[in-house]
Design a protein around this motif. Structure first.
Motif, PDB file in Angstrom:
ATOM      1  N   TYR A 141       6.936  11.224   9.163  1.00 28.05           N
ATOM      2  CA  TYR A 141       6.749  11.228   7.705  1.00 28.05           C
ATOM      3  C   TYR A 141       5.748  12.295   7.274  1.00 28.05           C
ATOM      4  N   VAL A 142       4.622  12.362   7.961  1.00 29.92           N
ATOM      5  CA  VAL A 142       3.564  13.309   7.588  1.00 29.92           C
ATOM      6  C   VAL A 142       4.080  14.737   7.633  1.00 29.92           C
ATOM      7  N   PHE A 143       4.870  15.076   8.646  1.00 27.27           N
ATOM      8  CA  PHE A 143       5.258  16.470   8.836  1.00 27.27           C
ATOM      9  C   PHE A 143       6.598  16.845   8.209  1.00 27.27           C
ATOM     10  N   THR A 144       7.406  15.876   7.799  1.00 29.66           N
ATOM     11  CA  THR A 144       8.740  16.232   7.313  1.00 29.66           C
ATOM     12  C   THR A 144       9.043  15.755   5.898  1.00 29.66           C
ATOM     13  N   ASP A 145       8.256  14.859   5.343  1.00 25.35           N
ATOM     14  CA  ASP A 145       8.525  14.338   4.004  1.00 25.35           C
ATOM     15  C   ASP A 145       7.540  14.967   3.016  1.00 25.35           C
ATOM     16  N   PRO A 146       8.020  15.725   2.035  1.00 19.95           N
ATOM     17  CA  PRO A 146       7.112  16.385   1.076  1.00 19.95           C
ATOM     18  C   PRO A 146       6.208  15.397   0.330  1.00 19.95           C
ATOM     19  N   ARG A 147       6.647  14.153   0.200  1.00 12.87           N
ATOM     20  CA  ARG A 147       5.840  13.160  -0.509  1.00 12.87           C
ATOM     21  C   ARG A 147       4.536  12.851   0.218  1.00 12.87           C
ATOM     22  N   ALA A 148       4.503  13.093   1.525  1.00 14.68           N
ATOM     23  CA  ALA A 148       3.288  12.806   2.299  1.00 14.68           C
ATOM     24  C   ALA A 148       2.122  13.667   1.840  1.00 14.68           C
ATOM     25  N   ARG A 149       2.397  14.883   1.406  1.00 16.67           N
ATOM     26  CA  ARG A 149       1.315  15.788   0.986  1.00 16.67           C
ATOM     27  C   ARG A 149       0.655  15.321  -0.305  1.00 16.67           C
ATOM     28  N   THR A 150       1.398  14.557  -1.100  1.00 12.30           N
ATOM     29  CA  THR A 150       0.812  13.968  -2.302  1.00 12.30           C
ATOM     30  C   THR A 150       0.119  12.656  -1.978  1.00 12.30           C
ATOM     31  N   PHE A 151       0.763  11.835  -1.170  1.00 11.76           N
ATOM     32  CA  PHE A 151       0.229  10.515  -0.845  1.00 11.76           C
ATOM     33  C   PHE A 151      -1.109  10.608  -0.125  1.00 11.76           C
ATOM     34  N   PHE A 152      -1.209  11.485   0.872  1.00  9.59           N
ATOM     35  CA  PHE A 152      -2.453  11.643   1.623  1.00  9.59           C
ATOM     36  C   PHE A 152      -3.297  12.730   0.964  1.00  9.59           C
ATOM     37  N   ALA A 153      -4.389  12.310   0.325  1.00 12.09           N
ATOM     38  CA  ALA A 153      -5.252  13.279  -0.364  1.00 12.09           C
ATOM     39  C   ALA A 153      -5.811  14.318   0.598  1.00 12.09           C
ATOM     40  N   ASP A 154      -6.044  13.916   1.846  1.00 11.63           N
ATOM     41  CA  ASP A 154      -6.542  14.842   2.872  1.00 11.63           C
ATOM     42  C   ASP A 154      -5.436  15.060   3.904  1.00 11.63           C
ATOM     43  N   TRP A 155      -4.338  15.640   3.432  1.00 16.18           N
ATOM     44  CA  TRP A 155      -3.155  15.771   4.290  1.00 16.18           C
ATOM     45  C   TRP A 155      -3.465  16.527   5.580  1.00 16.18           C
ATOM     46  N   ASP A 156      -4.215  17.597   5.503  1.00 19.02           N
ATOM     47  CA  ASP A 156      -4.508  18.387   6.702  1.00 19.02           C
ATOM     48  C   ASP A 156      -5.199  17.552   7.765  1.00 19.02           C
ATOM     49  N   ALA A 157      -6.147  16.723   7.367  1.00 16.33           N
ATOM     50  CA  ALA A 157      -6.863  15.884   8.327  1.00 16.33           C
ATOM     51  C   ALA A 157      -5.931  14.855   8.954  1.00 16.33           C
TER      52      ALA A 157
ATOM     53  N   LEU B 234      -5.981   7.909  -0.412  1.00 15.30           N
ATOM     54  CA  LEU B 234      -4.563   7.848  -0.746  1.00 15.30           C
ATOM     55  C   LEU B 234      -4.364   7.956  -2.251  1.00 15.30           C
ATOM     56  N   ASN B 235      -3.335   8.701  -2.639  1.00 17.34           N
ATOM     57  CA  ASN B 235      -2.929   8.780  -4.044  1.00 17.34           C
ATOM     58  C   ASN B 235      -1.731   7.848  -4.234  1.00 17.34           C
ATOM     59  N   HIS B 236      -2.015   6.585  -4.537  1.00 17.96           N
ATOM     60  CA  HIS B 236      -0.926   5.616  -4.677  1.00 17.96           C
ATOM     61  C   HIS B 236      -0.150   5.878  -5.966  1.00 17.96           C
ATOM     62  N   PRO B 237       1.184   5.805  -5.911  1.00 18.09           N
ATOM     63  CA  PRO B 237       1.987   6.094  -7.109  1.00 18.09           C
ATOM     64  C   PRO B 237       1.671   5.184  -8.292  1.00 18.09           C
ATOM     65  N   ALA B 238       1.146   3.988  -8.029  1.00 14.37           N
ATOM     66  CA  ALA B 238       0.948   3.026  -9.114  1.00 14.37           C
ATOM     67  C   ALA B 238      -0.461   3.011  -9.691  1.00 14.37           C
ATOM     68  N   GLY B 239      -1.348   3.873  -9.225  1.00 13.01           N
ATOM     69  CA  GLY B 239      -2.708   3.757  -9.740  1.00 13.01           C
ATOM     70  C   GLY B 239      -3.616   4.878  -9.301  1.00 13.01           C
ATOM     71  N   PRO B 240      -4.921   4.595  -9.288  1.00 12.82           N
ATOM     72  CA  PRO B 240      -5.919   5.632  -8.983  1.00 12.82           C
ATOM     73  C   PRO B 240      -5.978   5.923  -7.482  1.00 12.82           C
TER      74      PRO B 240
ATOM     75  N   LEU C 200       0.823  -1.211   0.000  1.00  7.19           N
ATOM     76  CA  LEU C 200       0.000   0.000   0.000  1.00  7.19           C
ATOM     77  C   LEU C 200       0.856   1.259   0.000  1.00  7.19           C
ATOM     78  N   VAL C 201       1.958   1.248   0.757  1.00  5.92           N
ATOM     79  CA  VAL C 201       2.771   2.459   0.894  1.00  5.92           C
ATOM     80  C   VAL C 201       4.034   2.409   0.046  1.00  5.92           C
ATOM     81  N   SER C 202       4.165   1.378  -0.800  1.00  6.14           N
ATOM     82  CA  SER C 202       5.352   1.250  -1.639  1.00  6.14           C
ATOM     83  C   SER C 202       5.528   2.476  -2.533  1.00  6.14           C
ATOM     84  N   GLY C 203       6.739   2.988  -2.579  1.00  3.68           N
ATOM     85  CA  GLY C 203       7.045   4.124  -3.432  1.00  3.68           C
ATOM     86  C   GLY C 203       6.724   5.476  -2.843  1.00  3.68           C
ATOM     87  N   THR C 204       6.226   5.499  -1.603  1.00  2.00           N
ATOM     88  CA  THR C 204       5.852   6.778  -0.980  1.00  2.00           C
ATOM     89  C   THR C 204       6.931   7.320  -0.048  1.00  2.00           C
ATOM     90  N   GLY C 205       7.903   6.489   0.327  1.00  2.00           N
ATOM     91  CA  GLY C 205       8.946   6.910   1.245  1.00  2.00           C
ATOM     92  C   GLY C 205       8.647   6.660   2.708  1.00  2.00           C
TER      93      GLY C 205
END
Length: 276
Positions: free
Chosen positions: A159-175, A225-231, A142-147
């Motif tokens: 990860y949520v607060f320090t990795d820029p990739r988290a803002r893409t991976f979590f569609a509702d990052w603020d929540a 979640l916005n998984h790197p491999a799909g929808p 599920l989290v492969s390729g997200t860091g």
């Protein structure tokens, strides 16, 4: 100067509409929500005493007063637990602690066996600080390729607060950021929370520190979640509290058919990974 307990009670009072409690509307008000006099009357305490609690001049309300305030505000179960925790730290019961230190990372054998039974499903064991202590192969996919799992000791909060990739991976990052910051309030011990907070605050900045001062209980809805491999993936979360260990077993379930099909394509057939 206010206290976390007083701030929480005042914020909840401001968020309650009098008519929702069957109280009459009394015309225009200088502040929103429930009047202090109405809350005091519902809780069976004096307005002066409630004022002292909200302003931080009384830091040790009794259990009965806390329960009365929770009833008067119609708090949910999680909010009642949070109220008791805020009363504990406000009253200074946690004041004398050793230097901040990371929490233990041991997993009980029975918890490991339970996680193995969930293979190849998506599940993990974590603590309130966000340490990912064990996970299934499905969670890894599920989290492969997200860091998220790149670190030797992966931590979701970091990860949520320090990795820029988290803002893409979590569609509702603020929540999700609200959830992770709130869980630090519920950490196993105050020194454990302080350990992670001291590390993150200088790196994560205001996005992290301003959330530490919030006392709103997050809703924890569907995880998008916005998984790197799909929808986009939509997942329901079922959380089982492992109270003896101050840990949680979280199981992720597809919330719709598109997500179920996408997960079937991602899901491998490897074994449980436990990080000690």
């Amino acid at each position: 100067m206010g206290t976390p307990l007083g701030d929480f009670i005042r914020a909840k009072r401001d968020g309650v509409q009098p008519e929702s409690l069957g109280l009459p509307e009394r015309g225009r008000r200088r502040s929103p929500g429930l009047r202090r006099s109405d809350l005091a009357a519902r809780a069976g305490i004096s307005v002066e005493y409630l004022t002292r609690i909200e302003q931080g001049r009384d830091r040790n309300p009794s259990v009965s007063v806390l329960n009365a305030l929770a009833d008067a505000l119609s708090l949910a179960h999680t909010e009642r637990s949070h109220l008791r925790y805020l009363a504990k730290i406000t009253g200074g019961e946690c004041a004398a602690h050793p230097q901040p230190a990371p929490p233990p990372r041991e997993i009980r054998p029975s918890v490991r066996r339970t996680l193995e039974l969930l293979e190849p499903g998506i599940a993990m064991v974590t603590n309130r600080l966000g340490d990912i202590l064990a996970r299934t192969s499905g969670y890894e996919a599920l989290v492969s390729g997200t860091g998220l799992l790149d670190a030797d000791a992966p931590n979701l909060t970091r990860y949520v607060f320090t990795d820029p990739r988290a803002r893409t991976f979590f569609a509702d990052w603020d929540a999700i950021a609200d959830e992770q910051a709130f869980d630090l309030w519920l950490g196993p011990t105050l020194e454990n929370s302080d350990w992670l907070t001291a590390e993150l605050a200088p790196i994560a900045g205001p996005e992290f520190t301003r959330r530490l001062n919030h006392t709103r209980v997050p809703s924890r809805g569907v995880l998008r979640l916005n998984h790197p491999a799909g929808p986009e993936l939509r997942l329901d979360r079922e959380t089982m509290e492992l109270t003896a260990d101050d840990q949680q077993l979280i199981v992720y379930l597809p919330a719709d058919e598109q997500t179920a099909r996408a997960i079937d394509r991602l899901r491998p057939h490897s074994r449980l990974r436990v990080i000690s």
